[in-house]
Scaffold this active site. Structure first.
Site, PDB file in Angstrom:
ATOM      1  N   PHE A 511       0.825  -1.204   0.000  1.00  0.00           N
ATOM      2  CA  PHE A 511       0.000   0.000   0.000  1.00  0.00           C
ATOM      3  C   PHE A 511       0.861   1.258   0.000  1.00  0.00           C
ATOM      4  O   PHE A 511       0.546   2.243  -0.656  1.00  0.00           O
ATOM      5  CB  PHE A 511      -0.913  -0.023   1.225  1.00  0.00           C
ATOM      6  N   GLY A 512       1.964   1.231   0.754  1.00  0.00           N
ATOM      7  CA  GLY A 512       2.824   2.409   0.835  1.00  0.00           C
ATOM      8  C   GLY A 512       3.703   2.361   2.072  1.00  0.00           C
ATOM      9  O   GLY A 512       3.870   1.325   2.718  1.00  0.00           O
ATOM     10  N   VAL A 514       5.007   3.403   5.983  1.00  0.00           N
ATOM     11  CA  VAL A 514       4.428   3.610   7.308  1.00  0.00           C
ATOM     12  C   VAL A 514       5.379   4.488   8.113  1.00  0.00           C
ATOM     13  O   VAL A 514       6.577   4.208   8.197  1.00  0.00           O
ATOM     14  CB  VAL A 514       4.204   2.272   8.034  1.00  0.00           C
ATOM     15  N   ASP A 624      -5.389 -12.353   4.835  1.00  0.00           N
ATOM     16  CA  ASP A 624      -3.953 -12.115   4.716  1.00  0.00           C
ATOM     17  C   ASP A 624      -3.266 -12.257   6.074  1.00  0.00           C
ATOM     18  O   ASP A 624      -2.467 -11.414   6.475  1.00  0.00           O
ATOM     19  CB  ASP A 624      -3.692 -10.726   4.120  1.00  0.00           C
TER      20      ASP A 624
END
Length: 836
Positions: A511-512, A514, A624
């Protein structure tokens, strides 16, 4: 060399298309208007007549004016887009219809500023024969809106109605022409839901084209299409581009034997495709190709038309595959040889009717069938069209006429002059439907109200673009658990992360990045920032907010807030000081965890997962579970994190959820992978891999070790079945685990990794057995727990108040740490209080 080959291939396809264009369809009604002009102009070799020409008579009533773009138009700008008709009051066009039946109606919009009007600021509605097909139109880019509808009168009236005191409407060009009789047929469409039924009377619906995709091919313009349509490539919508491989042919498709004609889709669509990329080493043997198309959030019904032409097989009856839409098995065991009456390279299409869901996506997947030969596993797709059903808001809220055992009621509210009357009718309909649903006692997740997804991506120039959440309505209406209370301004997050300083990065993922941050109220948080400008994480972003804003549990990571300003997708969580479990097991050099700590972490994680599975009517399946998604706070208390792939579980009358495969390699349930049927037992399998990861302190997949050791689950199961699990445990644990505790732990992990979900325990059963393993580690012979209701005092490690707890069952111990159930064959076991 490859670029040259692709160019030559494209030119050959274009030439073939032009050779066959002479056989184009000739419509009975064919009105092409150049609006706001008295001159005729040409667009794609079609003549558009000026609506201001003397004697044209198309503008029948209302106040409107003609405007011309005074600025120099862009190079190669089509001339109809240099003029427009502006409506300052409700105004209409009238067309005489020669042939009753299905027609295509297209509106061309290309905003410019002229004569005091900024066309990009226009706000208006459009209705056709009293049916409102477009509301709150705000057109600030060049687009084409296309509608397919049945006209059953001799006059077609199109009304443009400005909204607001200063509102006005406009249009640059209009097309109204007869559609081929077989473009939309009444019968044969499949209604996709928990049970696939047939959808009837399809031609009576008004369809708005949202997507028209040339799968595996290039852009197609109206020059290449007998119905003058645009088709765009599919690459932008592929979920995993490496899973697909382009296929093409120079042979003209055989239209004679299939159900499709050139008007259904042109040759170029059927001469290219995407097939399974079986040579890709990053995916397994059986997988799906998936496309994700952003649409209006839940509540809107759509027609999904998929185009197929077998250009990959060398002979008949070699290709079998399944089709999935929004997670449902929409069509099993597709055999194009049968559908194409035993001819290869024959175009066919299949229609599906489906509701959009809360993800704001329509997801289409093709994958191998159970009938597929191991040597010929493949699936293809040549083209896709998605059309919104304008006068059907929700397939489940408004029962449609289907071949079904259910009694159906057709409800239709026509637009009338009195707005209050319409609201009253809609309110009555809502109440009646709510009572009907309540009477059936059918539990369903709440869906969001229907909304406009913005202007169609059928763009004349440039690529398509889609609005983000900030350009849509909020995820849900605000309320006790509404989303508005979770919003955090971007400026605050920017300050809290020192403008997203790289020094504050504490992790990263798909997602990106942190970041560690402290909010203005001194709350320590983890800020997960999606890759700016990317739509890849939008469904995960929405799902994460949807799930975490509604749940709270001591073993689930809490969502502090989110931000979706300035095209950003940012999630803010409580900060977990010790980070992911994975880094405490291997690879980071941190002090090793004790066996007791590891057991307590597994127990806490199982509690959080148990709450997900049982704390709601349908439950939530995480999809997940892995060691990187189990986070530890400063006291090593575990919390399950990352709910971006979560799905609601099956309804009470269902055994599974059919959906495309999601998850992480090494943790993925093999049965879910094979059958695309998701249950909570898929999470149990993943958790079983985590248990072995905790015990052996090594990754779920390690490509650097010997071949038989690469997959931890398979390797550990071999040693477990030999009864020699102690040979592969973390060296730091050698001599520190009591044999009975290790035996119980190994049995638990083994049952989690059963090949079939039906043979696996529930996560509640796993929880009880892990607690028993902890008891065996900390105590001598165990005692019985009191029967349910004998004591109000919960043991230290019991499930938290409010958790749906497994029922307590009495067991017998054979003295080895293994227990057999004497009341049932259920896997869960009774614990005692020792060591708690």
């Amino acid at each position: 060399m490859e670029a040259k080959h692709n160019t030559l291939h494209f030119l050959s396809l274009t030439l073939i298309s032009l050779l066959h264009f002479s056989a184009s369809f000739t419509p009975s009604d064919n009105y092409l208007l150049n609006c706001g002009s008295s001159s005729n102009v040409s667009l794609f070799n079609r003549v558009f007549v000026g609506d201001s020409a003397s004697g044209s008579g198309f503008v029948s009533r209302g106040r409107s004016i003609s405007v011309t773009n005074n600025k120099t138009p862009p190079p190669n700008s089509p001339s109809p887009y240099n003029t427009a008709r502006v409506f300052t009051s409700a105004s209409s066009y009238s067309f005489s219809i020669k042939k009753i039946g299905t027609h295509l109606v297209r509106f061309h919009f290309s905003p410019f500023s002229a004569q005091g009007f900024d066309l990009g600021a226009a706000n208006f509605t459009i209705s056709v024969n009293l049916l409102v097909i477009l509301t709150h139109a705000h057109v600030n880019e060049t687009v084409i809106r296309e509608y397919i509808m049945k006209i059953d009168t001799n006059v077609l009236e199109i009304v443009f109605s400005p909204l607001g005191n200063s509102g006005f409407g406009y249009v640059n060009a209009i097309e109204v022409f007869t559609a081929p009789g077989d473009l939309i047929v009444d019968n044969g469409a499949k209604l996709v839901s928990a049970n696939v039924d047939e959808y009837r009377n399809l031609s009576s619906q008004v369809l708005e084209t949202i997507y028209r995709i040339n799968v595996g091919g290039s852009n197609l313009t109206p020059f290449n299409d007998t119905l003058w349509r645009f088709w765009v490539p599919d690459v932008e919508y592929l979920a995993l581009e490496s899973a697909a491989k382009r296929a093409s042919t120079t042979d003209v498709p055989n239209y004679q034997s299939g159900c499709a004609s050139r008007e259904i889709a042109p040759e170029n669509v059927y001469m290219t495709a995407q097939e399974m990329n079986n040579n890709n080493s990053t995916v397994g043997e059986r997988f799906n190709i998936t496309w994700k198309f952003p649409v209006a959030l839940g509540g809107a019904a759509h027609l999904v038309r998929l185009h197929f032409c077998d250009i990959v097989s060398k002979s008949l009856n070699l290709l079998y595959f399944d089709v999935y839409i929004n997670g449902y098995a929409a069509y099993r065991d597709v055999d194009l040889s049968v559908m194409a009456t035993n001819e290869l390279a024959t175009p066919v299409y299949i229609d599906f009717v489906v509701d959009s869901d809360d993800s704001g996506l329509i997801e289409v997947s093709v994958g191998p069938s159970d009938l597929s030969s191991p040597m010929r596993i493949n699936a293809i797709l040549n083209g896709a069209e998605i059309m919104r059903m304008v006068n059907v808001s929700n397939l489940h809220a408004q029962n449609v006429s289907t071949v079904s055992k259910k009694k159906n009621i057709w409800i239709w509210v026509a637009p009338v002059a009195g707005g209050g009357f319409v609201v009253l009718c809609l309110a009555m309909v809502s109440v009646l439907l709510a009572l009907k649903r309540k009477k059936k006692k059918k539990k369903k997740l709440k869906t969001r109200p229907s909304e406009s997804v913005g202007w169609t991506p059928l763009r004349v120039y440039g690529g398509s673009s889609h609005s983000r959440m900030s350009e849509r309505t909020a995820l849900a209406s605000p309320g006790a658990n509404g989303y508005y209370c979770l919003r955090i301004p971007f400026a605050e997050l920017q300050a809290a992360t020192s403008n997203f300083d790289k020094k504050l990065i504490v992790g990263s993922g798909g997602f990106g990045m942190v970041y560690k941050a402290v909010l203005r109220d001194n709350t320590k948080v983890a800020v997960k920032r999606g890759v700016p400008g990317s739509r890849q994480g939008l469904p995960e972003f929405q799902t994460e907010i949807t799930v975490l804003s509604q749940i709270r549990h001591q073993h689930l990571v809490s969502l502090v807030g989110y931000c979706e300003e300035q095209s950003e997708m940012i999630l803010v969580y409580e900060y977990m000081e010790k980070g992911p479990l994975k880094k405490h097991l291997y690879g980071s050099g941190l002090p090793p965890l004790s066996w007791k700590q590891r057991l307590e972490i597994c127990i806490g994680s199982a509690r959080g997962l148990h709450y997900l599975h049982t704390g709601f009517a349908q439950g939530i399946i995480h999809r997940d579970i892995k060691s990187t998604n189990i986070l530890l706070d400063n006291n090593y208390v575990p919390k399950v994190a990352d709910f971006g792939l979560s799905r609601s579980g099956p309804c009470l009358d269902e055994t599974h959820v059919s959906t495309g495969v999601k998850g992480s390699f090494g943790y993925l349930d093999p049965e879910y992978f094979r059958r695309q049927q998701l249950t909570d037992k898929s999470d149990v399998y993943s958790f079983g891999v985590v248990l072995f990861e905790v015990l052996c302190a090594r990754p779920a997949v390690d490509p650097l070790v010997e071949r038989e050791q690469v997959n931890l689950g398979e390797w550990a199961m071999q040693w477990q079945k030999k009864g020699m699990l102690e040979k592969i445990i973390d060296p730091h644990l050698v001599g520190h685990i009591k044999p009975k505790s290790l035996k119980k732990f190994g049995e638990t992990a083994e049952k989690c990794l059963a090949e079939y979900g039906a043979d696996r325990p529930t996560i509640g059963d796993v929880l009880w057995n892990l607690e028993y393993a902890l008891q065996l580690q900390e105590s001598g012979p165990r005692q019985e727990l009191p029967e349910a209701g004998e004591s109000n005092e919960l043991p230290t490690n019991s499930i938290a108040p409010g958790d749906p707890s497994p029922s307590i069952r009495r067991l017998e111990d054979d003295g080895t740490g293994s227990s057999e159930i004497n009341t049932s064959q259920v896997f869960s076991q009774l614990m005692n209080n020792d060591g708690r």
